[in-house]
Design an enzyme around this catalytic site. Structure first.
Site, PDB file in Angstrom:
ATOM      1  N   HIS A 169       1.642   6.952  -0.569  1.00 51.17           N
ATOM      2  CA  HIS A 169       0.769   6.083   0.236  1.00 51.17           C
ATOM      3  C   HIS A 169      -0.519   5.880  -0.548  1.00 51.17           C
ATOM      4  CE1 HIS A 169      -1.427   4.442   3.627  1.00 51.17           C
ATOM      5  NE2 HIS A 169      -0.277   4.371   4.281  1.00 51.17           N
ATOM      6  N   HIS A 205       0.798  -1.229   0.000  1.00 51.32           N
ATOM      7  CA  HIS A 205       0.000   0.000   0.000  1.00 51.32           C
ATOM      8  C   HIS A 205       0.833   1.282   0.000  1.00 51.32           C
ATOM      9  CE1 HIS A 205       1.120  -0.665   4.139  1.00 51.32           C
ATOM     10  NE2 HIS A 205       0.929   0.628   4.318  1.00 51.32           N
TER      11      HIS A 205
END
Length: 149
Positions: free
Chosen positions: A72, A57
């Site tokens: 992110h 992620h």
């Protein structure tokens, strides 16, 4: 001067609009965020450098000047345990700006109840070290998001 480019195509929303106080409060560092298009896509390297951190992620690339840029992918996406994310490079790899790093589907992230808004943060930077930080508008992967002195 490091130029940080968008790892994603979408709408620039600025860090203040990220639905997570850690990012919106710039506690991780200054930068901006992109609300990505809702289709399967690849997140690309925002700078030339070495991948120093790699998770399904999120990833960090450090450039030749020692500037670490965190991408992110979505908010609270660590809770997805990597499901729906495909790593295309490894920690320690050298990447070039625009090189695909992770395949993912922002629509699937949203369907899982998470926000796909993706912060792009200058780690260990002060806000005054950044210039021309974009806070809005459309961005294609590779478009400039901010400069870092």
């Amino acid at each position: 001067m490091t130029t940080v480019t968008s790892p994603l195509t979408g709408q620039v929303v600025g860090l203040a609009n990220v639905p997570d106080p850690v990012f919106s409060g710039a506690m991780v560092g200054p930068g901006t965020a992109v609300d990505p298009v809702r289709e399967p896509t690849e997140a690309v390297a925002p700078v030339d450098g070495v991948v120093v951190s790699m998770h399904p992620h999120a990833f960090v690339v450090v450039d030749g000047e020692g500037h670490g840029v965190l991408t992110h992918l979505g908010i609270d996406t660590v809770q997805l345990n990597g499901e729906g994310f495909e790593l295309l490079v490894n920690k320690g790899d050298t990447v070039t700006r625009g090189q695909a790093v992770i395949k993912w589907n922002p629509a699937a992230v949203e369907a899982a109840g998470k926000s796909p808004i993706s912060p792009i943060v200058a780690l260990e930077a002060t806000p005054d070290a950044l210039t021309d930080v974009r806070e809005s508008g459309a961005a294609a992967a590779g478009d400039k998001l901010f400069g870092w002195n």
